[in-house]
Design an enzyme around this catalytic site. Structure first.
Site, short mmCIF file in Angstrom:
data_model
loop_
_atom_site.label_atom_id
_atom_site.label_comp_id
_atom_site.label_asym_id
_atom_site.label_seq_id
_atom_site.Cartn_x
_atom_site.Cartn_y
_atom_site.Cartn_z
N ASP A 1 -20.55 -3.30 17.99
CA ASP A 1 -20.29 -3.03 16.37
C ASP A 1 -19.54 -3.91 15.11
OD1 ASP A 1 -20.60 -0.16 17.11
OD2 ASP A 1 -19.35 0.78 18.35
N ASP B 1 -27.01 2.88 18.18
CA ASP B 1 -26.35 2.60 17.08
C ASP B 1 -26.82 1.04 16.77
OD1 ASP B 1 -25.33 4.51 18.94
OD2 ASP B 1 -23.86 4.97 18.25
N THR C 1 -28.21 9.56 28.02
CA THR C 1 -27.12 9.52 26.80
C THR C 1 -25.86 9.80 26.71
OG1 THR C 1 -26.43 10.96 24.59
CG2 THR C 1 -26.49 12.15 27.42
N TRP D 1 -29.24 7.22 12.73
CA TRP D 1 -29.24 5.09 13.12
C TRP D 1 -30.38 4.87 13.55
CZ3 TRP D 1 -24.89 5.49 11.16
CH2 TRP D 1 -23.65 5.03 11.21
N1 GLY Z 1 -21.58 4.19 16.99
C1 GLY Z 1 -20.56 5.13 17.06
C2 GLY Z 1 -20.67 7.14 17.37
O1 GLY Z 1 -22.04 7.00 16.43
O2 GLY Z 1 -21.09 7.28 17.24
#
Ligand code: GLY
Length: 364
Positions: free
Chosen positions: A90, A151, A207, A223
């Site tokens: 992230d 993500d 998941t 995403w």
């Molecule tokens: N990147 C974390 C989420 O979308 O919850």
């Protein structure tokens, strides 16, 4: 008429953002409790989103007072990187909306260097054997902790835009790997995929935040739409455009009657559950990015969907003045931040409104 509508949406967002800016200077909003954000340490994946809203506000209004705390932000994010606090894939969300946005808008070399250091740290997570960026856990973690997640597609612009050709290739390779693992043959998506790092073998789809391994987590699909549109924007790779377009169709097919998805596509109007307004907002930004690469008729179709989703968000899901959150009914995890405002939902709702009002020179 429409333009007036987006201005009204943006005005409401700007008013709340302005109020939030002096409350969240070195601690930041994450997910609401009863739709109110509290200041949280700069240690989460979400610490950058309110700051991103401050830069969007400055960008769209030209009023520099929106970034009056910019030096405090940069110091906080410099410190986080130095101490390696909460480091994962992230880094893209965190430093694109802070250091990189600051550099784009102010030209401050210190921000440019900070974005560069964050890209260095993200590149450390690249595994050459499997051509992927490890999402979570320490670098070198073994099976089953080594994973990729959808993500990450939104974290790649930090590498693409770093000016380092090796990092650019890592981002492109990761996107290719994800396209034949996380993206299923029918263009729905797995949230994650487990990897054996020593061989690069891709083991199975799983998941973490969706309903089931083989269901489709709505935000993950959003995403994918936006992330692949961005990968196409940087690389010109046709496969990425195709993935963005096809994952978009899946998202669209799963929109319920009011255009705001349930948090997982397992749920429908006939079998409803909590929504995820943040997935809707991310999807709108992806569609508006995709519209840039579409034929006029298709671009118009994309924009019509965005109008419908944004109108529904504005009419049915915005919070009143007594709340510091903007969009209700976001979904983080089933047991944390469910049916609450979530700061990334507010950010992408604002980004979509800005994209509707101007030809936005994106931070991503
Ligand atoms: N990147 C974390 C989420 O979308 O919850």
């Amino acid at each position: 008429m429409l333009k007036e509508k987006w201005i009204a949406i943006l005005q409401n967002i700007l008013e709340k953002t302005e109020k939030n800016l002096d409350v969240f200077v070195s601690k930041y909003p994450h997910v609401g409790i009863k739709n109110q954000y509290c200041p949280e340490e700069n240690a989460l994946w979400t610490s950058s989103f309110l700051i991103g809203m401050a830069y969007l506000a400055y960008d769209v209004t030209g009023d520099k007072s929106y970034i009056r705390h910019r030096l405090e932000y940069l110091e906080s994010f410099e410190n986080r990187l130095q101490k390696r606090i909460g480091i994962s894939h992230d880094l893209g969300f965190l430093y694109t909306l802070t250091a990189a946005a600051d550099y784009k808008l102010t030209g401050d070399e210190r921000s440019g260097r900070l974005a560069g250091k964050a890209a260095d740290m993200l590149a450390e997570r690249y595994n050459e054997k499997g051509r992927y960026i490890q999402a979570w856990h320490e670098i070198g973690a073994g099976y089953p902790d080594a994973n990729i997640i959808i993500d990450t597609m939104m974290n790649l612009p930090l590498l693409y835009g770093s000016g380092n050709p090796a990092y650019f290739d890592m981002a492109r390779n990761h996107a290719m790997t994800a396209a034949h693992t996380l993206v299923r043959k029918d263009y729905s998506t797995f949230h994650g995929y487990l990897v054996r790092p020593e061989t690069g073998e891709m083991v199975k789809g799983v998941t973490y935040q969706g309903y089931a391994d083989n269901s489709t987590w709505a935000r993950g699909q959003a995403w994918a739409v936006y992330g692949y549109a961005l990968s196409y924007a940087y690389t010109g790779e046709q496969r990425f455009l195709q993935v963005a377009r096809e994952t978009e169709k899946v998202f669209r097919r799963n929109l319920p009657r009011d255009y705001v998805p349930y948090w997982d596509f397992h749920f429908t109007d006939e079998n409803p559950d909590i929504r995820d307004t943040s997935a809707a907002a991310v999807y709108c930004c992806g569609l508006l990015e995709l519209a840039k690469y579409a034929e006029p008729k298709e671009a118009e179709e994309y924009r019509e969907i965005v109008y419908a989703v944004m109108t529904s968000l504005q009419e049915h899901y915005t919070l009143g003045k007594s709340y510091n959150g903007i969009l209700a009914a976001g979904m983080y995890h089933r047991d944390h931040g469910a049916d609450e405002c979530v700061i990334w939902g507010d950010y992408f709702y604002m980004e979509a409104a800005v994209r509707l009002l101007k030809d936005w020179n994106m931070f991503w």
